[in-house]
Every structure is written in structure tokens, then in C-alpha cells.
Design an enzyme around this catalytic site. Structure first.
Site, PDB file in Angstrom:
ATOM      1  N   ASP A  16       5.192  -3.585  18.303  1.00  0.00           N
ATOM      2  CA  ASP A  16       3.857  -4.111  18.592  1.00  0.00           C
ATOM      3  C   ASP A  16       3.930  -5.356  19.476  1.00  0.00           C
ATOM      4  O   ASP A  16       3.308  -6.380  19.185  1.00  0.00           O
ATOM      5  CB  ASP A  16       3.118  -4.452  17.286  1.00  0.00           C
ATOM      6  CG  ASP A  16       3.266  -3.379  16.218  1.00  0.00           C
ATOM      7  OD1 ASP A  16       3.213  -2.195  16.572  1.00  0.00           O
ATOM      8  OD2 ASP A  16       3.437  -3.731  15.034  1.00  0.00           O
ATOM      9  N   ASN A 159      -7.898   7.477   9.869  1.00  0.00           N
ATOM     10  CA  ASN A 159      -7.393   6.169   9.455  1.00  0.00           C
ATOM     11  C   ASN A 159      -8.111   5.005  10.111  1.00  0.00           C
ATOM     12  O   ASN A 159      -8.405   4.008   9.470  1.00  0.00           O
ATOM     13  CB  ASN A 159      -5.895   6.072   9.776  1.00  0.00           C
ATOM     14  CG  ASN A 159      -5.047   6.802   8.774  1.00  0.00           C
ATOM     15  OD1 ASN A 159      -5.395   7.900   8.331  1.00  0.00           O
ATOM     16  ND2 ASN A 159      -3.924   6.214   8.408  1.00  0.00           N
ATOM     17  N   GLU A 196      -5.585   2.950  17.469  1.00  0.00           N
ATOM     18  CA  GLU A 196      -5.203   1.592  17.099  1.00  0.00           C
ATOM     19  C   GLU A 196      -4.525   0.908  18.280  1.00  0.00           C
ATOM     20  O   GLU A 196      -4.361   1.487  19.347  1.00  0.00           O
ATOM     21  CB  GLU A 196      -4.269   1.605  15.880  1.00  0.00           C
ATOM     22  CG  GLU A 196      -2.923   2.272  16.139  1.00  0.00           C
ATOM     23  CD  GLU A 196      -2.018   2.306  14.921  1.00  0.00           C
ATOM     24  OE1 GLU A 196      -2.514   2.123  13.794  1.00  0.00           O
ATOM     25  OE2 GLU A 196      -0.796   2.527  15.097  1.00  0.00           O
ATOM     26  N   HIS A 260       1.685   1.069  21.134  1.00  0.00           N
ATOM     27  CA  HIS A 260       1.222  -0.277  20.808  1.00  0.00           C
ATOM     28  C   HIS A 260       1.599  -1.268  21.912  1.00  0.00           C
ATOM     29  O   HIS A 260       2.433  -2.155  21.743  1.00  0.00           O
ATOM     30  CB  HIS A 260       1.744  -0.765  19.471  1.00  0.00           C
ATOM     31  CG  HIS A 260       0.874  -1.851  18.913  1.00  0.00           C
ATOM     32  ND1 HIS A 260       0.234  -1.734  17.706  1.00  0.00           N
ATOM     33  CD2 HIS A 260       0.500  -3.049  19.430  1.00  0.00           C
ATOM     34  CE1 HIS A 260      -0.487  -2.833  17.490  1.00  0.00           C
ATOM     35  NE2 HIS A 260      -0.342  -3.634  18.538  1.00  0.00           N
ATOM     36  N   ARG A 293      12.099   0.247  16.482  1.00  0.00           N
ATOM     37  CA  ARG A 293      11.111   0.312  17.556  1.00  0.00           C
ATOM     38  C   ARG A 293      11.367  -0.905  18.434  1.00  0.00           C
ATOM     39  O   ARG A 293      11.025  -2.034  18.070  1.00  0.00           O
ATOM     40  CB  ARG A 293       9.691   0.314  16.982  1.00  0.00           C
ATOM     41  CG  ARG A 293       9.349   1.581  16.229  1.00  0.00           C
ATOM     42  CD  ARG A 293       7.918   1.571  15.713  1.00  0.00           C
ATOM     43  NE  ARG A 293       7.729   0.563  14.671  1.00  0.00           N
ATOM     44  CZ  ARG A 293       6.555   0.271  14.132  1.00  0.00           C
ATOM     45  NH1 ARG A 293       5.455   0.896  14.551  1.00  0.00           N
ATOM     46  NH2 ARG A 293       6.447  -0.641  13.182  1.00  0.00           N
TER      47      ARG A 293
END
Length: 320
Positions: A16, A159, A196, A260, A293
């Protein structure tokens, strides 16, 4: 002129990622850490220098209460002379009705140096629905300050959806939120129905929102919304949505689940996509707790219609 190519991965085990290019020319980096327990900032006089910059911890999770677990997706912004960190936190790692219990929070630093300055907790960003919410970002457009985030609406399957509202100050909404997108296309609902991680970039005559969709494994990918710069961006009907993802897994390059993202500009004025991805698809257990990640950088292009062209995630070019 050839596009700049960055070391890939750029920073290991940082998901992120968000990079802020400040008015003093320095670059600031913040991201989720694998332990989900703290907020740390890096600074460098050059974009590439962030990879070796020493992180400074500026805040740690509480021992109990609403900010005591799963500190996710921080972003660093400079607004009206002060520094702000937006992040999501939960009271525990407990899942209720299939969802974590995150809400969105803000820290403020009025000192010039956000690494050494004092950070104050400004509390939670309240929205009309008290539900799972995360991945907030801030941007200004046409002289107004906006908050853009992901949240669960109990009346809508899935979600999280993407919402936009004007702000009266950096921790308070001014207008009623409007929903810009919900997970409904086939590539947005694999594993989980998710929209998101939004990020904003402006082009010649359009404003764009990239966002991430589906589960956080190899199905994670980036979609695109856009509206005319002169339009009322709080009117959902002004926004258009790409029918296909604009950045996704590339198995031949061994890049899985890119997503992200945020955007920055390098020293040459090139627009740079900042994102995370793994270099393998075989994950043991919950992908959320797989630490690999890695943050990656990629310069992007613009087509003749003024649309961003993210291309494909390039293969690793350095050893991890």
C-alpha cells in the site's frame, strides 16, 4: 527520450505504498509494514534515494481500543501548512460478519519536519454509516478539499465501495458522501467483491481515479474511473468506468496481484505509478499475512485521448 527505469522491487515488504513529493523537493514515503503495528516515514532528496533511506517511526498502535490492531494503508499529505497521516485501524484482528472492523483515523503534525515533529491524534473521520472503512486519500480540485475512501454499505453486496466527499477540515467531512463505484464487473469480484485503494491523478482535460479490486492474491488488479475536469465531480453520473482492468497480473514477468497504488512525479517530470506486487502466486495461508508485497515504481504514458497508459508490471530487475 526514454522513460526512467527503476530498481524492481523498489522497497521490499512494503504494501500500500504512498509517496508525497513536497514543495521543498524532497520525497516522502509511507506504507503498510508487515507487522501492521506502526507508522514510519522515509525521506530523500531524490525519488530513487527512498529505497535506501532510513525509516523513522512516528506512531505506534495503541495497547487497546479502536487503534490497537491492523494498522493499514497510511498516506502522508501536506494540507494548509500542516502534515497529515490518514490510516485505517481496528480494535482487534477479529472478523465480524466476514469483515475486519477497521475505521479511518488522522494524525496531524504542525512542525516543518514530519520525521522529527510531534504528531497529534485528531481522531476518527466519521461517515454517515458506521461500518468497515479504509484506504482514505486526500486531494484538492477546483479550490476544494476532498476525501476519497473505501467503505462497506450493509445494503450493498460486497466488501467495499468507493465514496467521495468534500472536507471542511482535514479530519471532518463537509458534504454527504456520494458513491462513485461498487464492485460489479467480473474482474472486481474474484475472491472478494472489492473496490478499494483509490488514488487521484489529473490529466489535460480529465480527472482520474485508479482503484484496486478483487482479493489480495494474484487476482488483485487496478481499475480506472474518469470525469471531465470541468464537471461536478460529486455527481456520480459524471464518472466513467473502465470495462477492463488497466493494470493486472503478468505471469510471464512473474508479477502477481499489482495494486493499491499512488502517483508521484520524478525529477524529470515523468508521472510515476507507485504500487505493490508479489513475484509469486503460490501463497500459504491468508494472503493478508504474506509479507512479500513489495513496493515497485513504474513510469507511465499518456495516449492521444489524454488517458493514462499504465502498461504492464515489469519483471524484477534486481535480486531480493
Amino acid at each position: 527520450m526514454s522513460k526512467t527505469v527503476y530498481p524492481n522491487p523498489f522497497i521490499t515488504q512494503r504494501a500500500d505504498p504512498h509517496i508525497w513529493r513536497h514543495t521543498d523537493g524532497h520525497y516522502y514515503f509511507i506504507a503498510s509494514v508487515p507487522e501492521y503495528d506502526r507508522l514510519e516515514i522515509r525521506r530523500s532528496a531524490t525519488l530513487e534515494g527512498l529505497a535506501e533511506a532510513r525509516p523513522r517511526v512516528v506512531w505506534r498502535k495503541h495497547g487497546g481500543g479502536p487503534m490497537s490492531a491492523l494498522i493499514w494503508a497510511p498516506e502522508l499529505h501536506y494540507i494548509n501548512g500542516n502534515w497529515y497521516i490518514y490510516f485505517a485501524a481496528a480494535p482487534s484482528e477479529k472478523i465480524v460478519n466476514g469483515l475486519f472492523q477497521h475505521r479511518m483515523f488522522v494524525l496531524e503534525c504542525s512542525d516543518a519536519d514530519p520525521l522529527s515533529g510531534k504528531w497529534q491524534e485528531k481522531g476518527r473521520v466519521a461517515t454517515p454509516i458506521d461500518s468497515f472503512s479504509l484506504d482514505a486519500t486526500h486531494f484538492t480540485h477546483a479550490g476544494k478539499s476532498y476525501y476519497l475512501w473505501a467503505q462497506k454499505d450493509p445494503a450493498i453486496d460486497g466488501n467495499s465501495n468507493l465514496y467521495l466527499a468534500e472536507m471542511s477540515n482535514p479530519w471532518t467531512l463537509k458534504s454527504a458522501p456520494v458513491m462513485l463505484s461498487k464492485p460489479e464487473l467480473p474482474w472486481e469480484i474474484i475472491g472478494f467483491k472489492v473496490n478499494e485503494g483509490p488514488s487521484v491523478i489529473e490529466g489535460y482535460d480529465k480527472i482520474f481515479i485508479t482503484y484496486s479490486a478483487s482479493a489480495t492474491d494474484e487476482n488483485y488488479c487496478i481499475g480506472l474511473l474518469w470525469a471531465d475536469l470541468e464537471s461536478d465531480i460529486t455527481d456520480p453520473s459524471q464518472w466513467h468506468k473502465s470495462e477492463k482492468p488497466v493494470f493486472r497480473t503478468h505471469a510471464d514477468n512473474r508479477q502477481f496481484g499489482p495494486g493499491h497504488n499512488s502517483f508521484t512525479q520524478n525529477e524529470k517530470g515523468e508521472d510515476v505509478l507507485v504500487y505493490h506486487a508479489r513475484n509469486y502466486a503460490e501463497i500459504e495461508g491468508d494472503p493478508l499475512y504474506d509479507p512479500n508485497r513489495h513496493t515497485r515504481l513504474k513510469t507511465i504514458d499518456w495516449d492521444d485521448d489524454g488517458m493514462p497508459v499504465l502498461g504492464e508490471p515489469p519483471a524484477d530487475n534486481r535480486e531480493i
